[in-house]
Scaffold this motif. Structure first.
Motif, PDB file in Angstrom:
ATOM      1  N   ASN A   1       0.845  -1.244   0.044  1.00  0.00           N
ATOM      2  CA  ASN A   1       0.250   0.045  -0.025  1.00  0.00           C
ATOM      3  C   ASN A   1       0.883   1.359  -0.025  1.00  0.00           C
ATOM      4  N   VAL A   2       0.894   2.223  -1.009  1.00  0.00           N
ATOM      5  CA  VAL A   2       1.881   3.054  -1.396  1.00  0.00           C
ATOM      6  C   VAL A   2       1.391   4.466  -0.667  1.00  0.00           C
TER       7      VAL A   2
ATOM      8  N   VAL B   1       3.023   8.717   2.847  1.00  0.00           N
ATOM      9  CA  VAL B   1       3.350   7.517   2.024  1.00  0.00           C
ATOM     10  C   VAL B   1       4.088   6.050   2.847  1.00  0.00           C
ATOM     11  N   ASN B   2       4.160   5.063   2.307  1.00  0.00           N
ATOM     12  CA  ASN B   2       4.810   4.039   2.853  1.00  0.00           C
ATOM     13  C   ASN B   2       6.463   4.618   2.543  1.00  0.00           C
TER      14      ASN B   2
ATOM     15  N   ALA C   1       8.204   3.208  -0.436  1.00  0.00           N
ATOM     16  CA  ALA C   1       7.800   3.702  -1.709  1.00  0.00           C
ATOM     17  C   ALA C   1       8.587   4.542  -2.645  1.00  0.00           C
TER      18      ALA C   1
ATOM     19  N   GLU D   1       6.500   4.801  -7.975  1.00  0.00           N
ATOM     20  CA  GLU D   1       5.182   4.287  -7.469  1.00  0.00           C
ATOM     21  C   GLU D   1       4.058   5.054  -7.083  1.00  0.00           C
ATOM     22  N   ILE D   2       4.415   6.181  -6.273  1.00  0.00           N
ATOM     23  CA  ILE D   2       3.579   7.201  -5.689  1.00  0.00           C
ATOM     24  C   ILE D   2       2.775   7.771  -6.902  1.00  0.00           C
TER      25      ILE D   2
ATOM     26  N   GLU E   1       0.240   5.271  -8.463  1.00  0.00           N
ATOM     27  CA  GLU E   1      -0.915   4.967  -7.634  1.00  0.00           C
ATOM     28  C   GLU E   1      -1.989   6.187  -7.439  1.00  0.00           C
TER      29      GLU E   1
END
Length: 83
Positions: free
Chosen positions: A2-3, A27-28, A31, A35-36, A39
């Motif tokens: 889960n980003v 965010v993660n 990440a 990826e951010i 998503e």
């Protein structure tokens, strides 16, 4: 993975929405910027022009997501109930 975790709703973050077309997200930690971006674009159906990240001393990662011209960060903020 889960980003995107949750949006930041501080006064400074809300000012960035109206002035710079930027949404701030926690965010993660693992990440990547790509990826951010991927998503965020798939969730909110907008184009992202730039992603900047910082790691805070409290072991969190904050992403400043700049929305591309032609799209409005205020619309995204309304979906997130920030404004």
């Amino acid at each position: 993975m889960n980003v995107l975790r949750y949006p930041v709703a501080t006064e400074k973050a809300v000012n960035l929405i109206s002035k710079n077309n930027v949404i701030t997200y926690i965010v993660n930690l693992r990440a990547t910027k790509q990826e951010i971006k991927k998503e965020f674009e798939s969730l909110f159906k907008v184009k992202v022009s730039k992603v900047r990240t910082i790691n805070s001393p409290t072991n969190m990662r904050k992403a400043f997501i700049t929305i591309a011209k032609g799209y409005n960060a205020s619309d995204v903020a309304m979906k997130l109930k920030l404004v």
